[in-house]
Scaffold this motif. Structure first.
Motif, PDB file in Angstrom:
ATOM      1  N   VAL A   1       0.885  -1.146  -0.055  1.00 36.43           N
ATOM      2  CA  VAL A   1       0.137   0.114   0.142  1.00 36.43           C
ATOM      3  C   VAL A   1       0.780   1.038  -0.091  1.00 36.43           C
ATOM      4  CG1 VAL A   1      -1.741   1.392   1.460  1.00 36.43           C
ATOM      5  CG2 VAL A   1      -1.740  -1.332   1.349  1.00 36.43           C
TER       6      VAL A   1
ATOM      7  N   PHE B   1       2.013   5.370  -0.425  1.00 35.31           N
ATOM      8  CA  PHE B   1       1.392   6.816  -0.348  1.00 35.31           C
ATOM      9  C   PHE B   1       2.590   7.754  -0.802  1.00 35.31           C
ATOM     10  CE2 PHE B   1       0.530  10.811   1.391  1.00 35.31           C
ATOM     11  CZ  PHE B   1      -0.677  11.344   0.645  1.00 35.31           C
TER      12      PHE B   1
ATOM     13  N   GLN C   1      -5.632  -0.660  -7.776  1.00 32.50           N
ATOM     14  CA  GLN C   1      -6.407   0.793  -7.554  1.00 32.50           C
ATOM     15  C   GLN C   1      -6.699   0.667  -6.273  1.00 32.50           C
ATOM     16  OE1 GLN C   1      -9.759   0.583 -10.345  1.00 32.50           O
ATOM     17  NE2 GLN C   1      -8.340   1.086 -12.398  1.00 32.50           N
ATOM     18  N   LEU C   2      -7.335  -0.460  -5.776  1.00 33.56           N
ATOM     19  CA  LEU C   2      -7.596  -0.317  -4.161  1.00 33.56           C
ATOM     20  C   LEU C   2      -6.426  -0.127  -3.296  1.00 33.56           C
ATOM     21  CD1 LEU C   2     -10.313  -1.176  -2.347  1.00 33.56           C
ATOM     22  CD2 LEU C   2      -9.091  -3.389  -1.859  1.00 33.56           C
ATOM     23  N   THR C   3      -5.411  -0.581  -3.538  1.00 35.18           N
ATOM     24  CA  THR C   3      -4.078  -0.057  -2.490  1.00 35.18           C
ATOM     25  C   THR C   3      -3.900   1.241  -2.719  1.00 35.18           C
ATOM     26  OG1 THR C   3      -2.561  -0.739  -4.512  1.00 35.18           O
ATOM     27  CG2 THR C   3      -3.004  -2.410  -2.655  1.00 35.18           C
ATOM     28  N   GLU C   4      -4.142   1.745  -4.106  1.00 37.02           N
ATOM     29  CA  GLU C   4      -3.794   3.452  -3.981  1.00 37.02           C
ATOM     30  C   GLU C   4      -4.655   3.834  -3.156  1.00 37.02           C
ATOM     31  OE1 GLU C   4      -3.616   6.145  -7.723  1.00 37.02           O
ATOM     32  OE2 GLU C   4      -2.868   4.097  -8.170  1.00 37.02           O
ATOM     33  N   SER C   5      -6.120   3.666  -3.022  1.00 35.72           N
ATOM     34  CA  SER C   5      -6.749   4.534  -2.154  1.00 35.72           C
ATOM     35  C   SER C   5      -6.902   4.229  -0.945  1.00 35.72           C
ATOM     36  CB  SER C   5      -8.608   4.129  -2.589  1.00 35.72           C
ATOM     37  OG  SER C   5      -8.802   3.146  -3.418  1.00 35.72           O
ATOM     38  N   MET C   6      -6.358   2.937  -0.415  1.00 33.28           N
ATOM     39  CA  MET C   6      -6.254   2.501   0.811  1.00 33.28           C
ATOM     40  C   MET C   6      -4.927   3.308   1.368  1.00 33.28           C
ATOM     41  SD  MET C   6      -6.676  -1.502   1.207  1.00 33.28           S
ATOM     42  CE  MET C   6      -5.888  -1.810   2.441  1.00 33.28           C
TER      43      MET C   6
ATOM     44  N   ILE D   1      -4.271   6.381   0.576  1.00 39.03           N
ATOM     45  CA  ILE D   1      -4.514   7.694   0.931  1.00 39.03           C
ATOM     46  C   ILE D   1      -5.230   7.536   2.207  1.00 39.03           C
ATOM     47  CG2 ILE D   1      -6.096   9.584   0.066  1.00 39.03           C
ATOM     48  CD1 ILE D   1      -5.431   8.733  -2.826  1.00 39.03           C
ATOM     49  N   VAL D   2      -6.065   6.603   2.321  1.00 33.92           N
ATOM     50  CA  VAL D   2      -7.047   6.467   3.522  1.00 33.92           C
ATOM     51  C   VAL D   2      -6.174   6.234   4.749  1.00 33.92           C
ATOM     52  CG1 VAL D   2      -8.809   5.174   4.843  1.00 33.92           C
ATOM     53  CG2 VAL D   2      -9.021   5.729   2.500  1.00 33.92           C
TER      54      VAL D   2
ATOM     55  N   ASN E   1      -2.891   6.968   5.018  1.00 35.23           N
ATOM     56  CA  ASN E   1      -2.350   8.559   5.475  1.00 35.23           C
ATOM     57  C   ASN E   1      -3.022   9.360   6.098  1.00 35.23           C
ATOM     58  OD1 ASN E   1       0.221   9.905   5.104  1.00 35.23           O
ATOM     59  ND2 ASN E   1      -0.894  11.122   3.653  1.00 35.23           N
ATOM     60  N   THR E   2      -4.334   9.549   5.569  1.00 42.52           N
ATOM     61  CA  THR E   2      -5.272  10.452   6.126  1.00 42.52           C
ATOM     62  C   THR E   2      -5.394  10.075   7.769  1.00 42.52           C
ATOM     63  OG1 THR E   2      -6.268  10.618   4.086  1.00 42.52           O
ATOM     64  CG2 THR E   2      -7.534  11.603   5.985  1.00 42.52           C
TER      65      THR E   2
END
Lengths: 784, 123
Positions: A8, A10, A36-41, A43-44, A46-47
């Motif tokens: 995952v 970021f 794709q999922l790992t990309e959004s994960m 971001i999540v 990191n947030t």
């Protein structure tokens, strides 16, 4: 089975890893989805992480804010406290200000008071001054009064002297005439002489009475109270008055009433004046109106009675004054034609009443001609001509005395002293040298002969005759060549300045050798038993060791051992004197010849002769440099006795030329004490005549200030006479003027001494010059 | 009047060594010649040798030249008075024991008497 591991990410950094396992193979779609999922994960994830961090930071900041608040609170508290303190301070300040003001007020008051006090003080001072002035004025007046009274007494005394002196002659001569011893006077002439005599006697008694009266009045009579026995008084009265009464054919009786005992009484005065306790007569009597006036001076009851009954009219005045003085009084009972009774009443115990002249009580004033001879003068030490060590002396310092007027040479000596470990004091004059020797007690003296005030010869002599300085070695450093004279006067060594620097070194070598020496060694030639005992007694000194040898062994012994002194005694025939002296000279050994019979012969100057045990002891002090204080009391006494007469001067003949008889007499008196024969002349011419008539005169003391032919002129005249060319003359001058000495010596005097004459210095000069003359004469004699 | 009546006894006592036959010397000192004359007249009968001096100065010279059995000194003299003269005579060993008799027409002032005796006067 298929497994997939997915990172995952970021922003390119791995945040987490997903691991998936499946029984099926992952398709491309799956994989794309997962990607794709790992990309959004990423971001999540990191947030989430950022949010968590923010929260944490928020917490931290909240905690800090809390802390800040609490600190602020505390600050506020402190501030409040400070404020309170400031308030307190302000209050104190105000208080202080108040107090200061108060102080200022007080101060001002005080100042005012001080001013007042000062004013009062000046006032008091002014008053004091006034009182002082008044006192002074009073004192002056009192002085004037005393003076007046003194003048009166003096006048009376002088007048009585002036009157009594001629009267006395008159009486004596008239009496002798009246005696008519040669039998060549007529009876009438004898009668005249007798009358002169009796009238003179009356006059004399009058004068005596006046004097008595004035003395009592001026208080010049002092009462000396002492016990007087009444029987003595009665005897006295009987003895003195019975025959007077008998002579006049009168009855005389004395009686004693038992109640009177031991009167205190001025017995001395009573004998001079005619009074008694109670005197009764059966004479003409005195009428009541005259009874008072008869006590006044020069009054008798009848102005004519004096012719008939005699008397001066002063007796009762004197009696009354005496009675007053004794604290008593005289009463009179009298009736004309019956008689009189005078009664003296005196207090039983005498109480001092009048005031006696105090000056009659003081010690007798006797004026001598003290101006001629003074006792030892102590000259003040003036500042030295150059720096020496006198202000830098410490106990234990070894001090050398330099007597030298040449500043350059004394500097050389001073430096040499320092180089050799000595302190040095410098005197530019002989008298100062002596004074400094007495003060600084040097271990050696370096002496010049040509000094401005006196000759070094006299300085040697005076050092040698001072009991406290005799042991101090004297090293003469001079341009003079009279070595013989220096050594015979008592110098330890004699050097010529011209001999160079070695001389100074040699001197200090000698001083050092003496200081380093432990005991003193003396070699004595064995003598007869009696003399030996005497010598042993003399040498009984601490730190002195003596060897006794036979005359034969002496020379050998002397060569073997370094002795400080050789004492030679015995028969000159047995003792090899010449050889001994030779051997002694080689080893620098001092020689003293002890010959009680006085046969020492002509000796070398460094050889000393002693004629008695005390003289031998004196020589030991000098030769061995042992202070007299180291001797026993008995030995010191011996030396003291020896010094009482000056044996060196005894028997010499001295002529004193002086126009003042007092000076002649005073000088003669002191010189005779030293068994010197003294001749005298009252002027220069008489002096020359005396010298011409008496060739045995050894020395002349010449006063310079004489009327007519003065001392200079007289000396020059004496020098003209061939036979008197070498006669020592010491000039005596009234005051020490600069150039006096030169002038005296120029005119031919051997030396000079200023008045008042220092006796020690005079004797010293006389010794120096008489000895010199004798040596010259004996040398001249032996040369022939 | 101070008159020494007893002086011969004292002089003898003081000068016992003088022979009885040889006349002794007496020194008379007075500044007034009349006084010398009368004193001499009184003393002449003693048969001794009388030497006269008219001042303290002269007296001192006489004392230097010869020994006296007794010295009779006037006190009041100009320049050098009797007391000073006596003091000088007393200080000389040789004349220290010579009896001195002070002669004075002054009253017997205590001061003088004391000073006189202090100087060794015998009367």
């Amino acid at each position: 089975m298929a497994a997939s591991v997915l990172p995952v990410l970021f922003e390119g950094r791995v945040k987490a890893v997903i691991e998936l396992a499946s029984f099926h193979q992952f398709s491309e779609i799956h994989l794309a989805f997962l990607d794709q999922l790992t990309e959004s994960m990423g971001i999540v994830l990191n947030t989430i992480a950022a949010t968590m961090r923010t929260e944490e930071l928020l917490k931290q900041s909240q905690a800090l804010a809390e802390e800040l608040q609490s600190q602020q609170e505390e600050l506020t508290k402190t501030n409040k406290r400070l404020e309170q303190q400031a308030n307190t301070l302000q209050a104190s300040e105000e208080l202080l200000k108040n107090q200061q003001e108060q102080l200022q007020r007080t101060n001002a008051e005080l100042q005012e008071k001080a001013r007042l006090l000062a004013e009062q003080k000046t006032e008091v001072e002014r008053k004091n001054r006034e009182v002082e002035q008044a006192k002074q004025a009073l004192e002056e007046k009192a002085e004037q009064l005393a003076l007046t009274s003194k003048y009166k007494s003096e006048f009376l005394a002088n007048m009585s002297h002036e009157l009594r002196t001629p009267l006395n002659n008159l009486l004596i001569l008239a009496k002798m005439l009246a005696e008519n011893a040669d039998g060549n006077l007529l009876a009438k002439q004898v009668k005249f002489a007798e009358t002169i005599c009796s009238s003179g006697a009356d006059l004399l008694s009058l004068i005596n009475d006046i004097l008595d009266l004035s003395k009592i009045e001026s208080g010049a009579v002092a009462v000396e109270a002492s016990e007087v026995r009444l029987t003595d008084l009665r005897d006295y009265v009987n003895r003195n008055f019975r025959h007077v009464a008998d002579g006049k054919g009168l009855e005389f009786a004395s009686s004693e009433r038992p109640c009177l005992r031991k009167p205190h009484w001025n017995w001395y005065r009573l004998r001079c004046s005619v009074i008694a306790f109670s005197v009764e007569d059966t004479g003409i009597g005195i009428s009541a109106d005259k009874q008072r006036i008869i006590f006044e001076a020069f009054q008798q009851a009848d102005g004519t009675t004096s012719r008939k009954y005699g008397g001066t009219g002063l007796g009762l005045s004197i009696s009354r004054d005496l009675a007053d003085l004794l604290g008593g009084e005289i009463r009179l009972l009298s009736a004309p034609g019956i008689g009189s009774t005078f009664t003296l009443y005196l207090p039983e115990t005498y109480l001092a009443v009048g005031q006696y002249r105090s000056d009659s009580r003081t010690a007798p004033r006797i004026s001598f001609s003290e101006h001629l001879i003074s006792s030892r003068m102590k000259p003040l030490l003036p500042a030295p001509d150059q720096d020496d060590d006198r202000d830098d002396l410490h106990p234990g310092d070894r001090v050398v005395l330099i007597v030298e007027d040449d500043v350059t040479y004394s500097r050389i000596l001073l430096d040499a002293a320092h180089a050799n470990g000595y302190k040095a004091v410098i005197a530019g004059r002989g008298d100062m040298g002596l004074a400094m020797a007495r003060k600084f007690r040097p271990c050696a003296a370096l002496l010049d002969i040509g000094l401005p005030d006196t000759s070094g010869w006299a300085v040697i002599d005076q050092l040698q005759h001072d009991p406290e300085l005799r042991h101090v070695p004297i090293h003469v450093l001079s341009i003079y060549e009279d070595r013989r004279r220096g050594l015979s006067l008592g110098a330890t060594s004699f050097y010529r300045k011209a001999e160079g620097k070695d001389v100074v070194e040699d001197v200090f070598r000698r001083i050092g050798a003496l200081a380093a020496k432990g005991s003193r060694e003396v070699l004595v030639i064995r003598a007869a038993e009696a003399a030996r005992q005497e010598i042993e007694d003399v040498l009984e000194i601490e730190g002195v060791r003596a060897d006794y040898v036979s005359p034969a062994a002496a020379v050998e012994q002397l060569k073997q051992r370094a002795y400080d002194c050789l004492v030679v005694t015995g028969d000159p025939a047995e003792v090899p004197v010449a050889e001994l002296l030779e051997a002694a000279a080689e080893r620098d050994t001092a020689v003293v010849i002890y010959s009680p019979d006085g046969q020492a012969g002509d000796l070398r100057p460094e050889v000393r002769a002693a004629r008695s045990a005390p003289q031998l002891l004196g020589e030991m002090v000098r030769v061995l440099h042992i202070p007299e204080s180291a001797l026993s009391e008995y030995q010191r006494l011996k030396l003291e006795k020896l010094r009482q007469t000056d044996h060196e001067l005894a028997g010499s003949r001295v002529l004193i030329v002086d126009d003042d008889v007092r000076n002649i007499f005073a000088l003669t008196s002191v010189l005779e004490r030293h068994e010197i024969e003294v001749l005298h002349a009252e002027n220069g011419r008489a002096g020359i005549e005396t010298l011409a008539a008496d060739p045995r005169i050894d020395l002349v003391l010449m006063d310079i200030m004489m009327p007519g032919m003065d001392g200079y002129e007289t000396i020059r005249a004496i020098r003209q006479v061939e036979a008197l060319r070498d006669l020592p003359i010491i000039a005596v001058t009234a005051k020490a003027m600069k150039g006096d000495r030169e002038k005296c010596i120029e005119s031919g005097a051997a030396d000079y001494i200023p008045k008042p004459v220092d006796l020690d210095q005079l004797l010293s000069l006389m010794r120096v010059w008489i000895q010199n003359r004798r040596q010259n004469v004996s040398r001249a004699g032996s040369a022939k | 009047m101070t008159r020494a009546v007893s002086w011969p006894d004292r002089a003898d006592a003081g000068e016992g060594r003088e022979g009885p036959v040889e006349p002794v010397k007496i020194l008379l000192v007075d500044d007034q010649p009349e006084n010398l004359l009368s004193a001499e007249a009184v003393l002449e009968s003693l048969g001794e040798e009388i030497v006269k001096a008219e001042s303290g100065r002269e007296a001192l010279l006489q004392v230097l030249d010869s020994d006296f059995a007794v010295i009779i000194l006037d006190i009041m003299m100009p320049d050098m008075d009797g007391l000073e003269t006596a003091a000088l005579i007393r200080r000389r060993e040789r004349s220290r024991l010579t009896p001195i008799i002070f002669l004075t027409a002054l009253g017997r002032s205590e001061d003088h008497v004391r000073r006189g005796y202090a100087l060794g006067a015998v009367d």
